[in-house]
Design an enzyme around this catalytic site. Structure first.
Site, PDB file in Angstrom:
ATOM      1  N   THR A 188       0.860  -1.116  -0.069  1.00 38.35           N
ATOM      2  CA  THR A 188       0.123  -0.069   0.050  1.00 38.35           C
ATOM      3  C   THR A 188       1.109   1.146   0.044  1.00 38.35           C
ATOM      4  O   THR A 188       2.074   1.357   0.234  1.00 38.35           O
ATOM      5  CB  THR A 188      -0.888   0.045   1.358  1.00 38.35           C
ATOM      6  OG1 THR A 188      -0.026   0.349   2.281  1.00 38.35           O
ATOM      7  CG2 THR A 188      -1.677  -1.459   1.205  1.00 38.35           C
ATOM      8  N   GLU A 332      -5.594  -4.036  -1.780  1.00 40.07           N
ATOM      9  CA  GLU A 332      -5.864  -5.279  -1.218  1.00 40.07           C
ATOM     10  C   GLU A 332      -6.909  -6.113  -1.738  1.00 40.07           C
ATOM     11  O   GLU A 332      -7.354  -7.064  -1.383  1.00 40.07           O
ATOM     12  CB  GLU A 332      -6.508  -5.002   0.150  1.00 40.07           C
ATOM     13  CG  GLU A 332      -5.431  -4.182   1.067  1.00 40.07           C
ATOM     14  CD  GLU A 332      -5.175  -2.883   1.187  1.00 40.07           C
ATOM     15  OE1 GLU A 332      -4.859  -2.072   2.092  1.00 40.07           O
ATOM     16  OE2 GLU A 332      -5.560  -2.134   0.227  1.00 40.07           O
ATOM     17  N   LYS A 441     -16.763  15.605   9.424  1.00 41.53           N
ATOM     18  CA  LYS A 441     -17.811  15.519  10.444  1.00 41.53           C
ATOM     19  C   LYS A 441     -18.144  16.851  11.147  1.00 41.53           C
ATOM     20  O   LYS A 441     -17.353  17.355  11.976  1.00 41.53           O
ATOM     21  CB  LYS A 441     -17.480  14.441  11.505  1.00 41.53           C
ATOM     22  CG  LYS A 441     -18.788  14.048  12.327  1.00 41.53           C
ATOM     23  CD  LYS A 441     -18.442  12.749  13.011  1.00 41.53           C
ATOM     24  CE  LYS A 441     -19.707  12.099  13.491  1.00 41.53           C
ATOM     25  NZ  LYS A 441     -19.638  10.786  14.337  1.00 41.53           N
ATOM     26  N   TRP A 446     -22.107  14.368   8.782  1.00 36.60           N
ATOM     27  CA  TRP A 446     -21.018  14.095   7.928  1.00 36.60           C
ATOM     28  C   TRP A 446     -21.231  14.661   6.419  1.00 36.60           C
ATOM     29  O   TRP A 446     -22.267  14.888   6.036  1.00 36.60           O
ATOM     30  CB  TRP A 446     -21.015  12.595   7.565  1.00 36.60           C
ATOM     31  CG  TRP A 446     -20.298  11.549   8.612  1.00 36.60           C
ATOM     32  CD1 TRP A 446     -20.131  12.063   9.792  1.00 36.60           C
ATOM     33  CD2 TRP A 446     -20.170  10.182   8.638  1.00 36.60           C
ATOM     34  NE1 TRP A 446     -19.466  11.041  10.635  1.00 36.60           N
ATOM     35  CE2 TRP A 446     -19.493   9.692   9.925  1.00 36.60           C
ATOM     36  CE3 TRP A 446     -20.274   9.249   7.460  1.00 36.60           C
ATOM     37  CZ2 TRP A 446     -19.159   8.641  10.021  1.00 36.60           C
ATOM     38  CZ3 TRP A 446     -19.655   8.261   7.824  1.00 36.60           C
ATOM     39  CH2 TRP A 446     -19.132   7.868   9.117  1.00 36.60           C
TER      40      TRP A 446
END
Length: 548
Positions: A188, A332, A441, A446
């Site tokens: 990653t 992944e 947030k 959100w």
């Protein structure tokens, strides 16, 4: 009762064997470091991959060894893909855009024994080699005459790729072994900590390539000419080096030449029909088209992902007769999990509603699955309204990270937490609301940075936009918008802020707009919001306020 069908292990070598036998004359075109063009075909790639397997044996590579590559997209890198995995070793594609400290970490974490590197990376190799005690040899991907000076520690041999290849025979026979054998290793990008190793298997890579080649996904044909703009060091080039030869489609590999002008020339000169790259790359191509008044002569489809594809990109490429397919995945997940492909019910949608569907990351390809959950892990409804943590599972989704044990592992049912926040509509189309680390947030509610960015780049003078969560004395967090104008253009904060009226709730409107010369990007071409947060997260506390 068992079936009476033949059983052969799913091995990546079968792809290049098939391509050489049934599509041997299909072209593999590479742009080299000096800009020159190298041409070969699948028959030639397979022969040289067998020769390379003999080279690996001479260098004492063994099944299971991690063999590192530090290379651009070209024919030699493709040979390494098949030779290393085909002999049972692990092809560890190292991302040269990572920081040197991260590169040393991942090569040690992988315990790489050999490194095959582009000559242009010689200074980087010289700096890395003393930090990787498992390294036995470095092979520079060129001939002896072009070998640069490269001081290496005692005990690490230096070779020229073509010299080794000249001395090797082509008599290697691809072995059969367990399809669960590790085939490739990708790390990653490490934007939230140390990079983590994702270890693919032959079985997972083969099933992923089959699924990626279905008609509603990339669906390559032997008549296609496929440009791989996604780095072969990133999630195995989005599996394009497997999918194209599987179908017999020609491969066009642009090397390090990914600027808009170079790509536009290559797309037209090599009659490319399909190309993959992150949105940032396509924005460069669109700028070049606008600057020159040029056109895309043969390109018909573009696969893009890595970050949300802005509406402007759909519209501008559409004017050139190009269909954009947005997909979602991650290192992944090999990477493909969802792709935006229409359903029969979408055929009669008005243009604006149809565009809203295209802007979503799409529906799951067979072999994988997704769900969204709340903070307690309860599954949320597919209503296009509820959004939560996106989880994925499937034949090509990671079970755990290399050397990490239970850290970041999937749960007992195979659900892997992706770190994305998403909604899923009744038709099964996922839409990424944000990365969990990027969502804003504000006062307990959100706000999606992706939605705000897509609106910002719809301004005709805006080239790129990023929205981050900025600290706020009352609301804890508020959206801060950072934009980069197109070359030769000017943009005002007021003009960009005006775009949000009527498109989002008023409290979603960014509190401030900063006009910058450029935005930072990660090693995989995504916006580096971590760097932006570090630099600008206190902007509102320092007196920034919403433009009038």
């Amino acid at each position: 009762m068992l079936g009476l069908m033949q059983r052969h292990p799913l091995l990546l070598s079968s792809i290049i064997i098939h391509a050489a036998r049934h599509h041997g004359s299909a072209e593999v075109v590479s742009v080299m470091g000096d800009g020159g063009i190298h041409r070969t075909d699948y028959a030639g790639i397979e022969r040289r991959a067998r020769r390379l397997a003999r080279v690996l044996q001479r260098l004492e590579a063994r099944p299971g060894d991690r063999i590192a590559t530090l290379a651009w997209n070209d024919h030699r890198h493709l040979e390494l893909y098949y030779a290393v995995s085909g002999m049972g070793a692990v092809c560890h594609t190292v991302n040269p855009r990572l920081a040197q400290d991260d590169l040393a970490f991942i090569m040690n974490d992988a315990a790489d024994t050999l490194l095959f590197a582009d000559p242009g990376f010689a200074p980087l190799v010289a700096a890395l080699a003393p930090q990787v005690p498992s390294l036995r040899a470095v092979v520079l991907l060129g001939d002896q005459a072009a070998m640069p000076a490269l001081p290496l520690p005692a005990g690490i041999a230096l070779h020229a790729y073509e010299s080794l290849m000249d001395e090797a025979a082509e008599d290697y026979a691809w072995p059969a072994f367990d399809e669960e054998t590790a085939s490739a290793l990708c790390y990653t990008s490490g934007t939230t900590g140390r990079p983590k190793g994702v270890l693919y298997s032959h079985r997972s890579a083969m099933l992923h390539a089959y699924a990626s080649n279905t008609a509603d996904a990339f669906g390559f044909r032997a008549t296609d000419r496929v440009l791989v703009g996604a780095g072969m060091f990133h999630a195995t080039g989005w599996a394009m080096p497997y999918c194209a030869p599987m179908a017999g489609a020609a491969l066009v590999l642009p090397g390090r030449h990914l600027d808009g002008a170079a790509l536009l020339r290559l797309l037209n000169a090599e009659r490319v029909t399909f190309a993959s790259a992150v949105p940032t790359i396509w924005l460069g191509v669109l700028q070049e088209l606008e600057r020159t008044g040029g056109r895309l002569e043969t390109l018909r489809r573009v696969g893009s992902g890595g970050s949300a594809v802005p509406r402007m990109m759909f519209e501008e490429l559409g004017r050139h007769g190009v269909t954009v397919q947005q997909a979602w995945g991650m290192t992944e997940t090999s990477p493909l999990v969802t792709i935006s492909a229409p359903l029969p019910a979408h055929a009669a949608l008005p243009p604006e509603e149809a565009m809203r569907v295209r802007l979503k990351q799409g529906r799951v390809v067979c072999g994988a699955d997704i769900r969204i959950t709340d903070a307690e892990g309860a599954e949320l409804p597919w209503d296009g309204v509820a959004f939560g943590d996106l989880q994925a599972r499937g034949h090509w989704v990671a079970r755990e990270y290399l050397n990490r044990g239970a850290e970041g592992a999937a749960d007992a049912a195979g659900w892997f937490r992706t770190g994305d926040v998403a909604t899923i509509d009744a038709a099964g189309f996922a839409e990424m609301v944000d990365r969990s680390k990027d969502v804003i947030k504000s006062g307990g509610e959100w706000i999606s940075s992706i939605a705000l960015e897509n609106i910002a780049v719809s301004h005709p003078d805006v080239m790129e936009a990023a929205v981050i969560a900025a600290r706020h004395p009352k609301w804890m967090e508020r959206p801060l918008l950072l934009v980069v104008p197109k070359p030769g253009r000017q943009v005002t904060p007021e003009a960009v802020t005006a775009l949000y009226a009527g498109q989002v709730a008023s409290w979603w409107t960014p509190d401030a707009v900063l006009v910058l010369e450029e935005l930072p990007h990660t090693a995989t071409g995504k916006l580096n919001k971590l760097a932006l947060r570090q630099q600008y997260q206190d902007h509102l506390l320092r007196g920034g306020e919403r433009p009038a």
